[in-house]
Design a protein around this motif. Sequence first.
Motif, PDB file in Angstrom:
ATOM      1  N   ASP A  22      48.546  27.997  54.272  1.00  0.00           N
ATOM      2  CA  ASP A  22      47.436  26.953  53.763  1.00  0.00           C
ATOM      3  C   ASP A  22      46.416  27.924  53.107  1.00  0.00           C
ATOM      4  O   ASP A  22      45.392  27.434  52.556  1.00  0.00           O
ATOM      5  N   ALA A  23      46.597  29.133  53.517  1.00  0.00           N
ATOM      6  CA  ALA A  23      45.402  30.229  52.966  1.00  0.00           C
ATOM      7  C   ALA A  23      46.083  31.571  53.164  1.00  0.00           C
ATOM      8  O   ALA A  23      47.203  31.861  53.467  1.00  0.00           O
ATOM      9  N   LEU A  24      45.519  32.533  52.265  1.00  0.00           N
ATOM     10  CA  LEU A  24      46.086  34.127  52.233  1.00  0.00           C
ATOM     11  C   LEU A  24      44.805  34.964  51.974  1.00  0.00           C
ATOM     12  O   LEU A  24      43.642  34.375  51.919  1.00  0.00           O
ATOM     13  N   LEU A  25      45.134  36.112  52.764  1.00  0.00           N
ATOM     14  CA  LEU A  25      43.991  37.158  52.715  1.00  0.00           C
ATOM     15  C   LEU A  25      43.882  37.806  51.465  1.00  0.00           C
ATOM     16  O   LEU A  25      44.992  38.393  50.872  1.00  0.00           O
ATOM     17  N   LEU A  26      42.520  38.124  50.808  1.00  0.00           N
ATOM     18  CA  LEU A  26      42.503  38.974  49.893  1.00  0.00           C
ATOM     19  C   LEU A  26      41.519  40.044  50.259  1.00  0.00           C
ATOM     20  O   LEU A  26      40.411  39.770  50.797  1.00  0.00           O
ATOM     21  N   ILE A  27      41.922  41.322  49.961  1.00  0.00           N
ATOM     22  CA  ILE A  27      40.922  42.336  50.720  1.00  0.00           C
ATOM     23  C   ILE A  27      40.173  43.111  49.555  1.00  0.00           C
ATOM     24  O   ILE A  27      40.568  43.561  48.847  1.00  0.00           O
ATOM     25  N   VAL A  28      38.715  42.768  49.471  1.00  0.00           N
ATOM     26  CA  VAL A  28      37.878  43.296  48.580  1.00  0.00           C
ATOM     27  C   VAL A  28      37.979  44.897  48.081  1.00  0.00           C
ATOM     28  O   VAL A  28      38.115  44.931  47.198  1.00  0.00           O
ATOM     29  N   MET A  29      38.245  45.681  49.297  1.00  0.00           N
ATOM     30  CA  MET A  29      38.290  47.112  48.971  1.00  0.00           C
ATOM     31  C   MET A  29      39.440  47.377  48.102  1.00  0.00           C
ATOM     32  O   MET A  29      39.518  48.489  47.341  1.00  0.00           O
ATOM     33  N   MET A  30      40.541  46.687  48.240  1.00  0.00           N
ATOM     34  CA  MET A  30      41.701  46.998  47.492  1.00  0.00           C
ATOM     35  C   MET A  30      41.855  46.350  45.954  1.00  0.00           C
ATOM     36  O   MET A  30      42.773  46.463  45.322  1.00  0.00           O
ATOM     37  N   LEU A  31      40.969  45.495  45.445  1.00  0.00           N
ATOM     38  CA  LEU A  31      41.085  44.866  44.351  1.00  0.00           C
ATOM     39  C   LEU A  31      39.938  44.947  43.411  1.00  0.00           C
ATOM     40  O   LEU A  31      38.611  44.874  43.846  1.00  0.00           O
ATOM     41  N   GLU A  32      40.056  45.181  42.099  1.00  0.00           N
ATOM     42  CA  GLU A  32      39.181  45.489  41.283  1.00  0.00           C
ATOM     43  C   GLU A  32      38.391  43.902  41.041  1.00  0.00           C
ATOM     44  O   GLU A  32      39.141  42.844  41.238  1.00  0.00           O
ATOM     45  N   PRO A  33      37.175  43.878  40.704  1.00  0.00           N
ATOM     46  CA  PRO A  33      36.341  42.470  40.522  1.00  0.00           C
ATOM     47  C   PRO A  33      37.126  41.404  39.784  1.00  0.00           C
ATOM     48  O   PRO A  33      37.257  40.145  40.262  1.00  0.00           O
ATOM     49  N   ALA A  34      37.689  41.778  38.670  1.00  0.00           N
ATOM     50  CA  ALA A  34      38.266  40.654  37.710  1.00  0.00           C
ATOM     51  C   ALA A  34      39.689  40.199  38.438  1.00  0.00           C
ATOM     52  O   ALA A  34      40.035  38.964  38.421  1.00  0.00           O
ATOM     53  N   ALA A  35      40.183  41.340  38.993  1.00  0.00           N
ATOM     54  CA  ALA A  35      41.619  40.795  39.902  1.00  0.00           C
ATOM     55  C   ALA A  35      41.111  39.904  41.084  1.00  0.00           C
ATOM     56  O   ALA A  35      41.806  39.086  41.212  1.00  0.00           O
ATOM     57  N   LEU A  36      40.095  40.296  41.774  1.00  0.00           N
ATOM     58  CA  LEU A  36      39.822  39.410  42.696  1.00  0.00           C
ATOM     59  C   LEU A  36      39.414  38.058  42.503  1.00  0.00           C
ATOM     60  O   LEU A  36      39.787  37.140  43.071  1.00  0.00           O
ATOM     61  N   ARG A  37      38.506  37.927  41.474  1.00  0.00           N
ATOM     62  CA  ARG A  37      38.144  36.770  40.790  1.00  0.00           C
ATOM     63  C   ARG A  37      39.325  35.787  40.403  1.00  0.00           C
ATOM     64  O   ARG A  37      39.469  34.696  40.677  1.00  0.00           O
ATOM     65  N   ASP A  38      40.538  36.510  39.708  1.00  0.00           N
ATOM     66  CA  ASP A  38      41.394  35.858  39.268  1.00  0.00           C
ATOM     67  C   ASP A  38      42.397  35.213  40.462  1.00  0.00           C
ATOM     68  O   ASP A  38      42.944  34.192  40.286  1.00  0.00           O
ATOM     69  N   LEU A  39      42.302  36.231  41.423  1.00  0.00           N
ATOM     70  CA  LEU A  39      43.281  35.943  42.523  1.00  0.00           C
ATOM     71  C   LEU A  39      42.888  34.540  43.429  1.00  0.00           C
ATOM     72  O   LEU A  39      43.365  33.806  43.958  1.00  0.00           O
ATOM     73  N   ILE A  40      41.260  34.602  43.262  1.00  0.00           N
ATOM     74  CA  ILE A  40      40.789  33.453  44.112  1.00  0.00           C
ATOM     75  C   ILE A  40      40.983  32.356  43.323  1.00  0.00           C
ATOM     76  O   ILE A  40      41.189  31.449  43.997  1.00  0.00           O
ATOM     77  N   ALA A  41      40.927  32.482  41.989  1.00  0.00           N
ATOM     78  CA  ALA A  41      40.986  31.049  41.354  1.00  0.00           C
ATOM     79  C   ALA A  41      42.554  30.489  41.164  1.00  0.00           C
ATOM     80  O   ALA A  41      42.823  29.201  41.529  1.00  0.00           O
ATOM     81  N   LEU A  42      43.308  31.394  41.208  1.00  0.00           N
ATOM     82  CA  LEU A  42      44.978  31.159  41.207  1.00  0.00           C
ATOM     83  C   LEU A  42      45.276  30.683  42.815  1.00  0.00           C
ATOM     84  O   LEU A  42      45.874  29.493  43.020  1.00  0.00           O
ATOM     85  N   THR A  43      44.589  31.270  43.911  1.00  0.00           N
ATOM     86  CA  THR A  43      44.845  30.685  45.122  1.00  0.00           C
ATOM     87  C   THR A  43      44.202  29.307  45.110  1.00  0.00           C
ATOM     88  O   THR A  43      45.308  28.517  45.975  1.00  0.00           O
ATOM     89  N   ARG A  44      43.078  29.012  44.789  1.00  0.00           N
ATOM     90  CA  ARG A  44      42.930  27.534  44.922  1.00  0.00           C
ATOM     91  C   ARG A  44      43.457  26.619  43.993  1.00  0.00           C
ATOM     92  O   ARG A  44      43.818  25.512  44.294  1.00  0.00           O
ATOM     93  N   ALA A  45      43.845  27.140  42.731  1.00  0.00           N
ATOM     94  CA  ALA A  45      44.834  26.385  41.953  1.00  0.00           C
ATOM     95  C   ALA A  45      46.122  26.095  42.751  1.00  0.00           C
ATOM     96  O   ALA A  45      46.750  24.922  42.217  1.00  0.00           O
ATOM     97  N   GLU A  46      46.593  26.842  43.445  1.00  0.00           N
ATOM     98  CA  GLU A  46      47.704  26.682  44.316  1.00  0.00           C
ATOM     99  C   GLU A  46      47.565  25.330  45.328  1.00  0.00           C
ATOM    100  O   GLU A  46      48.636  24.929  46.046  1.00  0.00           O
ATOM    101  N   GLY A  47      46.088  25.387  45.824  1.00  0.00           N
ATOM    102  CA  GLY A  47      45.919  24.388  46.738  1.00  0.00           C
ATOM    103  C   GLY A  47      45.663  25.136  47.946  1.00  0.00           C
ATOM    104  O   GLY A  47      45.095  24.347  48.893  1.00  0.00           O
ATOM    105  N   LEU A  48      45.628  26.406  47.905  1.00  0.00           N
ATOM    106  CA  LEU A  48      45.227  27.300  49.251  1.00  0.00           C
ATOM    107  C   LEU A  48      43.832  27.917  49.066  1.00  0.00           C
ATOM    108  O   LEU A  48      43.045  27.695  47.995  1.00  0.00           O
ATOM    109  N   GLU A  49      43.280  28.220  50.262  1.00  0.00           N
ATOM    110  CA  GLU A  49      41.940  29.142  50.345  1.00  0.00           C
ATOM    111  C   GLU A  49      42.186  30.373  50.808  1.00  0.00           C
ATOM    112  O   GLU A  49      42.811  30.615  51.491  1.00  0.00           O
ATOM    113  N   PRO A  50      41.474  31.210  49.996  1.00  0.00           N
ATOM    114  CA  PRO A  50      41.426  32.854  50.338  1.00  0.00           C
ATOM    115  C   PRO A  50      40.383  33.079  51.391  1.00  0.00           C
ATOM    116  O   PRO A  50      39.315  32.514  51.611  1.00  0.00           O
TER     117      PRO A  50
END
Length: 242
Positions: A114-142
């Motif tokens: 239902d959710a997944l972990l995204l670690i800010v320290m390990m992701l560039e800002p653009a990648a973080l933004r894209d992964l948050i958007a994709l996670t929500r598009a899949e119906g999950l919450e990061p």
Amino acid sequence: ALPIFDFASRLREGRRGAPAGARLRLIAEIKRASPSKGLFDADLDAAQQAREYASAGASAVSVLTEPSFFRGGIADLRAAREAFGEDLDRPALLRKDFIFDAYQVREARANGADALLLIVMMLEPAALRDLIALTRAEGLEPLVEVHDEAEVEAALAAGARVLGVNNRDLRTFAEDLGTTERLSRIVPAGTTLVAESSIKVAADAVRMADAGAHAILVGEALVTTGDIAAKARELMLVPAAG
């Protein structure tokens, strides 16, 4: 497709199966090992552990799917999800891993997260933004993990709604509950706040609740206790009966 639960509302409102009067929601972690503490339980059965956490009142179950450091796998996530079947009061499921790409997001969804972990320290800002958007598009919450003020700002700028403050510094493994206490002051009111790591006894949980945490993420203290139900009640700050 399996129905997905709203992770943020599970962490704010809990489940019917949670004990009455609890001050904190519990994200209970299925964890065989950790890089800082070594092996806890090589034979841990993910489905059985998930069911025990649910009956102890956990609002969410975190499943470590990372093989080399944590001895986990995606099969553990699927097993935990299948353990709950059609139960509409089941805990939400969080995929905990080092997530860097779209494939892992879709894999999490396909295996019951239902959710997944995204670690800010390990992701560039653009990648973080894209992964948050994709996670929500899949119906999950990061669950977006941070450890300092700059990372809080980066997480919020990228659109995080559920913020996890790791009290353990991933660079040094040093633990300090003051991390959540400090960072909670700059977290906006509408954000769901999760305190992670080094929460072992009721006094630790009280500090996190007082700092404004809605939920705590606990692995080691639950995996190593002899009594999951009692430890869960202690850490959720359930009032003593009587």
